[in-house]
Design an enzyme around this catalytic site. Structure first.
Site, PDB file in Angstrom:
ATOM      1  N   ASP A 268      15.095   7.635  -2.701  1.00  0.00           N
ATOM      2  CA  ASP A 268      14.607   8.731  -3.011  1.00  0.00           C
ATOM      3  C   ASP A 268      15.587   9.780  -3.303  1.00  0.00           C
ATOM      4  OD1 ASP A 268      12.811   9.271  -5.225  1.00  0.00           O
ATOM      5  OD2 ASP A 268      12.076   9.889  -3.503  1.00  0.00           O
ATOM      6  N   HIS A 269      15.550  10.529  -4.236  1.00  0.00           N
ATOM      7  CA  HIS A 269      16.256  11.494  -4.801  1.00  0.00           C
ATOM      8  C   HIS A 269      17.649  11.642  -3.955  1.00  0.00           C
ATOM      9  CE1 HIS A 269      12.717  13.414  -7.328  1.00  0.00           C
ATOM     10  NE2 HIS A 269      12.128  12.450  -6.274  1.00  0.00           N
TER      11      HIS A 269
ATOM     12  N   GLY B 296       4.707  16.857  -4.916  1.00  0.00           N
ATOM     13  CA  GLY B 296       2.725  17.489  -3.946  1.00  0.00           C
ATOM     14  C   GLY B 296       1.769  17.860  -4.757  1.00  0.00           C
TER      15      GLY B 296
ATOM     16  N   HIS C 195       6.470   9.971 -10.358  1.00  0.00           N
ATOM     17  CA  HIS C 195       7.157  10.646  -9.760  1.00  0.00           C
ATOM     18  C   HIS C 195       5.730  11.099  -9.281  1.00  0.00           C
ATOM     19  CE1 HIS C 195      11.624   9.846  -7.860  1.00  0.00           C
ATOM     20  NE2 HIS C 195      11.341   9.404  -8.976  1.00  0.00           N
ATOM     21  N   GLY C 196       5.648  11.966  -8.006  1.00  0.00           N
ATOM     22  CA  GLY C 196       4.321  13.069  -7.799  1.00  0.00           C
ATOM     23  C   GLY C 196       3.018  12.240  -7.908  1.00  0.00           C
ATOM     24  N   ALA C 197       2.479  11.293  -7.431  1.00  0.00           N
ATOM     25  CA  ALA C 197       1.836   9.808  -7.802  1.00  0.00           C
ATOM     26  C   ALA C 197       0.536  10.977  -6.388  1.00  0.00           C
ATOM     27  CB  ALA C 197       1.920   8.916  -7.602  1.00  0.00           C
ATOM     28  N   SER C 198       0.806  11.607  -5.966  1.00  0.00           N
ATOM     29  CA  SER C 198      -0.765  12.309  -4.667  1.00  0.00           C
ATOM     30  C   SER C 198      -1.652  13.022  -6.089  1.00  0.00           C
ATOM     31  CB  SER C 198       0.264  12.608  -3.512  1.00  0.00           C
ATOM     32  OG  SER C 198       1.056  12.230  -2.956  1.00  0.00           O
TER      33      SER C 198
ATOM     34  N   VAL D  19       4.929   8.078  -4.065  1.00  0.00           N
ATOM     35  CA  VAL D  19       3.647   8.609  -3.611  1.00  0.00           C
ATOM     36  C   VAL D  19       4.496   8.872  -2.458  1.00  0.00           C
ATOM     37  CG1 VAL D  19       1.412   7.992  -2.275  1.00  0.00           C
ATOM     38  CG2 VAL D  19       2.115   7.376  -4.269  1.00  0.00           C
TER      39      VAL D  19
ATOM     40  N   THR E  21       3.516  13.153  -0.842  1.00  0.00           N
ATOM     41  CA  THR E  21       2.563  13.453  -0.279  1.00  0.00           C
ATOM     42  C   THR E  21       1.855  13.504   0.224  1.00  0.00           C
ATOM     43  OG1 THR E  21       3.282  15.504  -1.414  1.00  0.00           O
ATOM     44  CG2 THR E  21       0.950  16.358  -0.199  1.00  0.00           C
TER      45      THR E  21
HETATM   46  P1  13P Z   1       3.636  13.216  -4.560  1.00  0.00           P
HETATM   47  O1  13P Z   1       4.519  13.640  -3.341  1.00  0.00           O
HETATM   48  O2  13P Z   1       3.381  13.894  -5.555  1.00  0.00           O
HETATM   49  O3  13P Z   1       3.264  11.882  -4.323  1.00  0.00           O
HETATM   50  O4  13P Z   1       5.168  12.500  -5.030  1.00  0.00           O
HETATM   51  C1  13P Z   1       6.255  11.481  -4.278  1.00  0.00           C
HETATM   52  C2  13P Z   1       7.426  11.665  -5.224  1.00  0.00           C
HETATM   53  O5  13P Z   1       7.826  11.725  -6.201  1.00  0.00           O
HETATM   54  C3  13P Z   1       8.786  10.684  -4.545  1.00  0.00           C
HETATM   55  O6  13P Z   1       9.723  10.593  -4.758  1.00  0.00           O
HETATM   56 ZN    ZN Z   2       9.835  12.063  -6.594  1.00  0.00          ZN
END
Ligand code: 13P
Ligand code: ZN
Length: 279
Positions: A83-84, A180, A206-209, A229, A231
């Site tokens: 990832d990333h 996050g 991304h950023g599903a938390s 997911v 965070t």
């Molecule tokens: P969160 O930490 O907001 O769930 O995002 C995870 C993410 O995008 C990993 O690439």
């Molecule tokens: Zn991400």
């Protein structure tokens, strides 16, 4: 089972209007917790490491070895994703270690530079027959191991050009989602739909938390086939350990076990819900 190929997992989910969880982990206990959740739910899952998770577990070779061994002892379909990453060297190292798919993150670069980087990354993965994810627009927020800039939402016209010119397999979009935290101003369903209409690849959120169940449901119905997911899983692990240590301050073994239990619970909830959203 042997490690699964993430390409067909995502392609099949996309064809069926479903989404697979990309679960970001940093410890062996987190890997085990996510795999147990995949077994419970009888769903495939992508285990993901970014550079922060990799530095905690000890690098790409250890990460691949851990996930491969745990997957081989499991009946669940488990795939491994980088990832990333923002350099081709990081991709090569992960590919050589046995990761099944990788993300090149040029989302803070100017469009033309980003395009060139993604084309080079596609060259690398094609040679190894792996799947490539790239992010167009930029998902901002706060995430260990991720280069963060100012948010910029994905432009549908650029998305069409980018997918066509690079041949990326999956496209991560910025449609309000934030690493996050909750979506800034809510998830932008119209923008997502406009991207879906012109970019014929599975989309990644991304950023599903920080997203609500309703937002996730809308996203899956608009072509999102992979939901990242991180965070929420790390918070669950930390909570599991903290609760245990508050009662048993010297018991590290018990605390690590509790982190696995807490990640299993959190991942189970997510797996059950997100798979059910589509179809
Ligand atoms: P969160 O930490 O907001 O769930 O995002 C995870 C993410 O995008 C990993 O690439
Ligand atoms: Zn991400």
């Amino acid at each position: 089972m042997p490690l699964a190929d993430p390409g067909p997992i995502i392609a099949q989910a996309h064809a069926r209007g479903l989404a697979v969880i990309g679960a970001n982990v940093s410890t062996i206990q987190m890997v085990r917790g996510v795999v147990r959740a995949a077994e419970d739910a009888q769903r495939p899952v992508l285990i993901q490491f970014n550079r922060s998770g990799l530095s905690l577990i000890g690098g790409v070779d250890i990460a691949a070895h851990v996930v491969k061994s745990i997957a081989e002892d499991s009946e669940a379909e488990i795939a491994l994703h980088l990832d990333h990453a923002d350099t081709l060297d990081e991709l090569s190292a992960a590919i050589n270690a046995g990761f099944g798919s990788v993300m090149i993150d040029g989302s803070t670069l100017p469009f033309d530079q980003h395009l060139t980087l993604a084309q080079s990354a596609k060259g690398l993965v094609t040679w190894s027959r792996l799947s490539l994810e790239a992010e167009l627009g930029h998902v901002a927020g706060d995430e260990a191991g991720v280069t963060i800039g100012d948010a910029s939402w994905t432009n549908p016209d650029e998305a069409a050009r980018f997918v066509e010119a690079t041949g990326v397999d999956w496209l991560a979009v910025a449609v309000g989602n934030t690493h996050g935290g909750p979506a800034v101003g809510g998830l932008q369903a119209e923008r997502l739909q406009a991207i879906r209409d012109v970019a014929p690849v599975p989309l990644v959120l991304h950023g599903a938390s920080g997203l609500t169940d309703d937002e996730l449901r809308v996203a899956v119905n608009l072509g999102v086939a992979k939901i990242n997911v991180g965070t929420a899983l790390h918070q669950a692990a930390a909570r599991g350990m903290a609760d245990w240590l508050s009662e048993n301050p010297n018991d590290l073994r018990g605390a690590l076990s509790q982190s696995e239990v807490a990640v299993r619970e959190e991942a189970s909830t997510l797996l059950a819900a997100t798979w059910a959203f589509g179809g």
